[in-house]
Design an enzyme around this catalytic site. Structure first.
Site: not given
Ligand SMILES: NC(=O)c1ccc[n+]([C@@H]2O[C@H](COP(=O)([O-])OP(=O)(O)OC[C@H]3O[C@@H](n4cnc5c(N)ncnc54)[C@H](O)[C@@H]3O)[C@@H](O)[C@H]2O)c1
Length: 244
Positions: A152, A154, A86, A150
């Site tokens: 690319a 995803k 995630n 991003y």
């Molecule tokens: N929020 C959205 O609108 C959305 C939409 C589409 C996809 N996503 C995807 O869903 C996933 C979760 O998104 P979110 O909104 O909850 O993100 P967020 O930023 O709230 O949380 C992401 C978490 O990942 C951790 N993280 C980042 N890099 C890290 C690393 N190198 N090692 C360990 N931990 C790491 C961060 O510390 C954070 O706690 C992501 O992959 C994001 O791309 C989110």
């Protein structure tokens, strides 16, 4: 309970969708191992999940740290039933202005880290002849201005999802992806209100997703309700990508 006694690893579990997924998995009977860089938030979350969770503070782009982590989990828990890749980051800018660093950082966290983690964990799932791997894609996999890196990553994770589904099916390991639309997490909460309103206008359901609604998709795909589902991408986007 849909995940009774399952051992699940969730990366990026300190906040947002990862946190909501951890809470849902525990509510469904799983034991969750939370991975993130943010120690305080992990500690706080684990204290709320009682004996059903533990955490590891690590940077998932570090191969040595991942190997050590997986060995430790294998020693302690003897099995890994579910992996949720995630964790993700954004570093947006128009392509002509994007730095090499912004490109590499996003690809390393969003695409290479899941690849490395699956390399570390799959041998165990193979031996168990059982496992579920879930990956975080996004509506941005279809292309988005300012997100060449991003988008690319995803789209790449969808290609890896389908490849792993083919490679791992003979060992009874299923692999699927969830592609969220805009979800109310710290990742999108920084978007200015005006931009948010414009985005909401484009979403047929006229709102952002709640993290719990994305967690519900992970829960379904992790459970036996999806035991004949592999290699798929579940868009959870309020209808945003319909109609083209
Ligand atoms: N929020 C959205 O609108 C959305 C939409 C589409 C996809 N996503 C995807 O869903 C996933 C979760 O998104 P979110 O909104 O909850 O993100 P967020 O930023 O709230 O949380 C992401 C978490 O990942 C951790 N993280 C980042 N890099 C890290 C690393 N190198 N090692 C360990 N931990 C790491 C961060 O510390 C954070 O706690 C992501 O992959 C994001 O791309 C989110």
């Amino acid at each position: 309970m849909r995940l009774k006694n399952k051992v699940a690893i969730i990366t990026g579990a300190a906040q947002g969708i990862g946190e909501a997924t951890a809470r849902r998995f525990v509510a469904e009977g799983a034991y969750v191992i939370l991975v993130d860089r943010q120690e305080e938030q992990l500690k706080n979350l684990v204290s709320q999940l009682n004996e059903f969770a533990s955490y590891y503070v690590l940077d998932i782009t570090n191969r040595d740290a991942l190997s050590k982590f997986v060995k430790d989990v294998a020693d302690k828990h003897k099995r890994i039933d579910i992996l949720v890749n995630n964790a993700g980051i954004t570093k947006d800018s128009l392509t002509v202005k994007m730095t090499d660093e912004a490109w590499s950082d996003v690809i390393n966290v969003n695409l290479k880290a899941p690849f490395m983690l699956v390399q570390e964990i799959f041998p165990m799932m193979k031996e168990q002849n059982n496992g579920v791997i879930l990956n975080a894609s996004s509506v941005s996999s279809l292309g988005n201005i300012g997100q060449a890196n991003y988008a690319a990553s995803k789209a790449g994770i969808i290609a890896m999802t389908k490849t792993w589904a083919l490679e791992f099916a003979r060992y009874n390991v299923r692999v699927n992806a969830v592609a969220p639309g805009f979800t109310a997490t710290p990742m999108v909460n920084t978007v200015p209100e005006k931009v948010k309103d414009a985005l909401i206008d484009k979403i047929p359901l006229k709102r952002f997703a709640e993290p719990e609604e994305i967690a519900a998709a992970y829960c379904y795909l992790a459970s036996d309700d999806a035991k004949y589902v592999t290699g798929q991408v579940l868009f959870v986007d309020g209808g945003l990508t319909c109609g083209f």
